[in-house]
Design a protein around this motif. Structure first.
Motif, PDB file in Angstrom:
ATOM      1  N   UNK A  84     -25.263  19.707 -77.120  1.00 41.39           N
ATOM      2  CA  UNK A  84     -26.555  19.355 -77.734  1.00 41.39           C
ATOM      3  C   UNK A  84     -26.401  18.376 -78.901  1.00 41.39           C
ATOM      4  N   UNK A  85     -25.319  17.574 -78.858  1.00 40.26           N
ATOM      5  CA  UNK A  85     -25.024  16.718 -79.998  1.00 40.26           C
ATOM      6  C   UNK A  85     -24.606  15.315 -79.595  1.00 40.26           C
ATOM      7  N   UNK A  86     -23.779  15.221 -78.558  1.00 42.80           N
ATOM      8  CA  UNK A  86     -23.258  13.926 -78.146  1.00 42.80           C
ATOM      9  C   UNK A  86     -23.876  13.531 -76.808  1.00 42.80           C
ATOM     10  N   UNK A  87     -24.247  12.278 -76.672  1.00 42.08           N
ATOM     11  CA  UNK A  87     -24.922  11.810 -75.466  1.00 42.08           C
ATOM     12  C   UNK A  87     -24.262  10.535 -74.953  1.00 42.08           C
ATOM     13  N   UNK A  88     -24.019  10.535 -73.639  1.00 44.95           N
ATOM     14  CA  UNK A  88     -23.509   9.334 -72.979  1.00 44.95           C
ATOM     15  C   UNK A  88     -24.435   9.014 -71.820  1.00 44.95           C
ATOM     16  N   UNK A  89     -24.811   7.723 -71.685  1.00 40.45           N
ATOM     17  CA  UNK A  89     -25.780   7.322 -70.676  1.00 40.45           C
ATOM     18  C   UNK A  89     -25.120   6.470 -69.597  1.00 40.45           C
ATOM     19  N   UNK A  90     -25.665   6.610 -68.382  1.00 46.80           N
ATOM     20  CA  UNK A  90     -25.173   5.858 -67.236  1.00 46.80           C
ATOM     21  C   UNK A  90     -26.381   5.214 -66.544  1.00 46.80           C
ATOM     22  N   UNK A  91     -26.466   3.904 -66.476  1.00 45.92           N
ATOM     23  CA  UNK A  91     -27.596   3.262 -65.801  1.00 45.92           C
ATOM     24  C   UNK A  91     -27.456   3.355 -64.287  1.00 45.92           C
ATOM     25  N   UNK A  92     -28.547   3.683 -63.611  1.00 46.16           N
ATOM     26  CA  UNK A  92     -28.548   3.799 -62.150  1.00 46.16           C
ATOM     27  C   UNK A  92     -29.764   3.052 -61.602  1.00 46.16           C
ATOM     28  N   UNK A  93     -29.520   2.174 -60.631  1.00 47.03           N
ATOM     29  CA  UNK A  93     -30.598   1.422 -59.991  1.00 47.03           C
ATOM     30  C   UNK A  93     -30.821   1.993 -58.597  1.00 47.03           C
ATOM     31  N   UNK A  99     -18.563  10.816 -65.249  1.00 45.33           N
ATOM     32  CA  UNK A  99     -18.665   9.724 -64.278  1.00 45.33           C
ATOM     33  C   UNK A  99     -19.896   9.957 -63.402  1.00 45.33           C
ATOM     34  N   UNK A 100     -20.577   8.867 -63.085  1.00 47.84           N
ATOM     35  CA  UNK A 100     -21.719   8.878 -62.168  1.00 47.84           C
ATOM     36  C   UNK A 100     -21.472   7.783 -61.130  1.00 47.84           C
ATOM     37  N   UNK A 101     -21.586   8.129 -59.835  1.00 46.59           N
ATOM     38  CA  UNK A 101     -21.268   7.170 -58.776  1.00 46.59           C
ATOM     39  C   UNK A 101     -22.173   7.401 -57.575  1.00 46.59           C
ATOM     40  N   UNK A 102     -22.698   6.323 -56.952  1.00 48.53           N
ATOM     41  CA  UNK A 102     -22.588   4.917 -57.353  1.00 48.53           C
ATOM     42  C   UNK A 102     -23.673   4.551 -58.362  1.00 48.53           C
ATOM     43  N   UNK A 103     -23.560   3.381 -58.961  1.00 49.89           N
ATOM     44  CA  UNK A 103     -24.566   2.952 -59.932  1.00 49.89           C
ATOM     45  C   UNK A 103     -25.746   2.275 -59.254  1.00 49.89           C
ATOM     46  N   UNK A 104     -25.590   1.887 -57.988  1.00 52.62           N
ATOM     47  CA  UNK A 104     -26.680   1.295 -57.200  1.00 52.62           C
ATOM     48  C   UNK A 104     -26.765   2.027 -55.872  1.00 52.62           C
ATOM     49  N   UNK A 105     -27.950   2.506 -55.532  1.00 57.21           N
ATOM     50  CA  UNK A 105     -28.149   3.230 -54.290  1.00 57.21           C
ATOM     51  C   UNK A 105     -29.600   3.125 -53.859  1.00 57.21           C
ATOM     52  N   UNK A 106     -29.915   3.701 -52.704  1.00 59.01           N
ATOM     53  CA  UNK A 106     -31.278   3.672 -52.182  1.00 59.01           C
ATOM     54  C   UNK A 106     -31.890   5.061 -52.256  1.00 59.01           C
ATOM     55  N   UNK A 107     -33.205   5.126 -52.145  1.00 59.44           N
ATOM     56  CA  UNK A 107     -33.915   6.406 -52.157  1.00 59.44           C
ATOM     57  C   UNK A 107     -33.346   7.310 -51.058  1.00 59.44           C
ATOM     58  N   UNK A 108     -33.023   8.547 -51.429  1.00 58.34           N
ATOM     59  CA  UNK A 108     -32.481   9.500 -50.468  1.00 58.34           C
ATOM     60  C   UNK A 108     -30.972   9.516 -50.380  1.00 58.34           C
ATOM     61  N   UNK A 109     -30.290   8.494 -50.958  1.00 57.74           N
ATOM     62  CA  UNK A 109     -28.831   8.478 -50.955  1.00 57.74           C
ATOM     63  C   UNK A 109     -28.279   9.498 -51.951  1.00 57.74           C
ATOM     64  N   UNK A 110     -27.007   9.812 -51.813  1.00 61.36           N
ATOM     65  CA  UNK A 110     -26.359  10.825 -52.648  1.00 61.36           C
ATOM     66  C   UNK A 110     -25.771  10.200 -53.908  1.00 61.36           C
ATOM     67  N   UNK A 111     -26.160  10.739 -55.056  1.00 62.91           N
ATOM     68  CA  UNK A 111     -25.572  10.347 -56.340  1.00 62.91           C
ATOM     69  C   UNK A 111     -24.603  11.450 -56.761  1.00 62.91           C
ATOM     70  N   UNK A 112     -23.344  11.085 -57.010  1.00 63.37           N
ATOM     71  CA  UNK A 112     -22.328  12.043 -57.440  1.00 63.37           C
ATOM     72  C   UNK A 112     -22.211  12.023 -58.961  1.00 63.37           C
ATOM     73  N   UNK A 113     -22.087  13.191 -59.565  1.00 64.03           N
ATOM     74  CA  UNK A 113     -21.862  13.245 -61.012  1.00 64.03           C
ATOM     75  C   UNK A 113     -20.805  14.305 -61.320  1.00 64.03           C
ATOM     76  N   UNK A 114     -19.985  14.016 -62.344  1.00 63.20           N
ATOM     77  CA  UNK A 114     -18.909  14.942 -62.714  1.00 63.20           C
ATOM     78  C   UNK A 114     -18.547  14.730 -64.177  1.00 63.20           C
ATOM     79  N   UNK A 115     -18.273  15.824 -64.883  1.00 63.43           N
ATOM     80  CA  UNK A 115     -17.864  15.758 -66.289  1.00 63.43           C
ATOM     81  C   UNK A 115     -16.591  16.562 -66.481  1.00 63.43           C
ATOM     82  N   UNK A 116     -15.608  15.950 -67.176  1.00 65.20           N
ATOM     83  CA  UNK A 116     -14.340  16.627 -67.462  1.00 65.20           C
ATOM     84  C   UNK A 116     -14.050  16.627 -68.963  1.00 65.20           C
ATOM     85  N   UNK A 117     -15.100  16.648 -69.784  1.00 67.29           N
ATOM     86  CA  UNK A 117     -14.922  16.667 -71.236  1.00 67.29           C
ATOM     87  C   UNK A 117     -14.315  18.006 -71.651  1.00 67.29           C
TER      88      UNK A 117
END
Length: 303
Positions: free
Chosen positions: A100-109, A43-61
């Motif tokens: 090094x095999x599976x890739x998931x992408x998250x768009x961020x503006x 998960x990546x949150x939020x998908x829209x933010x401003x320069x300098x804001x905090x982007x959170x990322x977490x993986x539980x695979x």
């Protein structure tokens, strides 16, 4: 009559059974062993933010042996979770690469951070964005709100030029009232900012105070910095202060909220900055046997 003709029926049954077993094995492998990008739990949150804001990322695979986050701006991370900051606006593809095999992408503006324009637009006005109060030995962030290209900071403690960056970080060694001075090529006169540095709580057990008073000071200091995060002030500055000063850099320290909700310290603080109007009422820390590291934090809060 040859062997095949004699055992034709049994041979056909055997082939069908073999194919059926092979199909079941393939299906089992597909579910248990063979994975795809759809199996990645990130998960990546939020998908829209401003320069300098905090982007959170977490993986539980669960099946992941290795992982790498690519934030699309030239930086990467191999942590399960964390935070990231973008320095420039734009559209970014955050990619999570598992084994090094599976890739998931998250768009961020990422949008440009809007700056308040001076009423007199015919003349550029530079200002200093910084807190008016901070703790001794705490990393304080000073930002020049200006279109200038060259900067010189004096933070009032050394008497020298302390930084030449637009965004500067400085930790005061002594408490007191200081006058911060900023020079740039766009303004003829320097820009000033007053800041008060209050004494840090020196240790968990001071010579001239009781054990109860020492614990109370730690509780109050912890409460102060959590409230600063809840108020939307510099996340990194207050988070890292608590992490280094009390938690021995353990981001997974247990945090219990209102006697019920349990979380780790990182996820609690990350959520705190987005949970507006939270008031930290009381904080009670629990120390390890050496009295050096906080192992649990009990928090009462409300809105």
């Amino acid at each position: 009559m040859n062997y095949f003709q004699k055992n034709k029926k049994n041979i056909i049954i055997g082939v069908i059974a073999t194919l059926l077993i092979a199909a079941l094995v393939a299906l089992w492998l597909q579910k248990k062993v063979i994975h795809s990008a759809d199996d990645i739990v990130g998960v990546v949150y939020p998908s829209s933010l401003s320069v300098g804001d905090t982007l959170l990322f977490e993986d539980k695979t669960q099946f992941a042996k290795t992982k790498r986050w690519n934030f699309g701006d030239g930086t990467t991370s191999d942590k399960n979770s964390g935070i990231h900051f973008y320095n420039r606006p734009g559209y970014y593809q955050v990619s999570l690469i598992v084994d090094n095999k599976y890739t998931k992408s998250f768009p961020v503006m990422v949008a440009a951070r809007s700056l308040q324009k001076a009423k007199d637009t015919s003349k550029i006005k530079s200002t200093i964005e910084a807190p008016i109060q901070a703790m001794q030995n705490e990393n304080v962030q000073f930002r020049a709100v200006s279109e200038a290209k060259k900067f010189a900071w004096k933070f009032g403690e050394t008497g020298n030029i302390d930084s030449k960056d637009k965004l500067a970080i400085y930790a005061y060694k002594k408490p007191g009232d200081y006058l911060v001075t900023l020079y740039n090529e766009e303004t003829q006169e320097p820009i000033y900012h007053n800041i008060k540095i209050i004494p840090a709580y020196n240790s968990l057990a001071e010579d001239e105070v009781s054990v109860e008073d020492s614990y109370a000071k730690v509780d109050n200091d912890f409460k102060y910095h959590l409230q600063q995060i809840a108020n939307g002030n510099s996340f990194n500055m207050h988070y890292n202060y608590l992490l280094k000063t009390y938690l021995c850099n353990n981001e997974n320290t247990v945090v219990k909220v209102n006697d019920s909700k349990v979380n780790n310290f990182y996820m609690y603080c990350a959520g705190l900055q987005f949970d507006k109007n939270t008031v930290i009422q009381t904080v009670k820390v629990n120390l390890d046997d050496t009295q050096n590291c906080v192992t649990k934090v009990d928090i009462n809060q409300s809105k």
